[in-house]
Scaffold this motif. Structure first.
Motif, PDB file in Angstrom:
ATOM      1  N   SER A  34       0.833  -1.200   0.000  1.00  0.00           N
ATOM      2  CA  SER A  34       0.000   0.000   0.000  1.00  0.00           C
ATOM      3  C   SER A  34       0.868   1.250   0.000  1.00  0.00           C
ATOM      4  CB  SER A  34      -0.918   0.001   1.228  1.00  0.00           C
ATOM      5  OG  SER A  34      -0.152   0.159   2.403  1.00  0.00           O
ATOM      6  N   ASP A  60       0.829   3.796   2.040  1.00  0.00           N
ATOM      7  CA  ASP A  60       1.329   4.129   3.375  1.00  0.00           C
ATOM      8  C   ASP A  60       2.583   3.331   3.715  1.00  0.00           C
ATOM      9  OD1 ASP A  60      -0.794   5.840   3.632  1.00  0.00           O
ATOM     10  OD2 ASP A  60      -2.024   4.421   4.794  1.00  0.00           O
ATOM     11  N   THR A  61       2.575   2.056   3.402  1.00  0.00           N
ATOM     12  CA  THR A  61       3.735   1.205   3.675  1.00  0.00           C
ATOM     13  C   THR A  61       4.930   1.641   2.843  1.00  0.00           C
ATOM     14  OG1 THR A  61       2.240  -0.646   4.122  1.00  0.00           O
ATOM     15  CG2 THR A  61       4.538  -1.181   3.741  1.00  0.00           C
ATOM     16  N   PHE A 106       5.538   4.630   1.611  1.00  0.00           N
ATOM     17  CA  PHE A 106       5.999   5.929   2.088  1.00  0.00           C
ATOM     18  C   PHE A 106       6.837   5.792   3.359  1.00  0.00           C
ATOM     19  CE2 PHE A 106       5.342   9.908   4.471  1.00  0.00           C
ATOM     20  CZ  PHE A 106       5.894  10.794   3.555  1.00  0.00           C
ATOM     21  N   VAL A 107       6.355   5.009   4.324  1.00  0.00           N
ATOM     22  CA  VAL A 107       7.078   4.842   5.589  1.00  0.00           C
ATOM     23  C   VAL A 107       8.421   4.160   5.352  1.00  0.00           C
ATOM     24  CG1 VAL A 107       7.037   3.634   7.806  1.00  0.00           C
ATOM     25  CG2 VAL A 107       5.023   4.862   7.029  1.00  0.00           C
TER      26      VAL A 107
END
Length: 92
Positions: A33, A35-36, A38-39
């Motif tokens: 995803s 979010d994953t 990006f982090v």
């Protein structure tokens, strides 16, 4: 002229950009995803940027005598006790 820590900066920037881009590419192709992705990219960017800066600093410290001709020249020298002293100009 180049500042004294130019090797550390360049190596830190290069490793951080490389790690961020490769992390984004690998995570995207694995189907993670946003979010994953990006982090993971931010963590890789910071960790490898710091490691690159430390590695560049170590390289720079080991090569200082060989690179002394490209450092900034100033009119202020440093005495043996670490205090600044004015260096007289030749011909004045």
């Amino acid at each position: 002229m180049l500042p004294k820590n130019w090797i550390a900066r360049k190596l830190g920037y290069a490793l951080s950009i490389w790690s961020g881009c490769s992390t984004i590419t690998i995570s995207y192709t694995a189907g993670n995803s946003f979010d994953t992705i990006f982090v993971r990219a931010i963590i890789a960017f910071l960790v490898f940027g710091l490691l690159g800066y430390i590695g560049g600093w170590i390289i720079q410290r080991s090569m200082r005598p060989e690179l002394s001709f490209i450092y900034k020249n100033s009119d202020v020298g440093v005495a043996q006790n670490g205090r600044s002293v004015e260096v007289e100009q030749a011909g004045n």
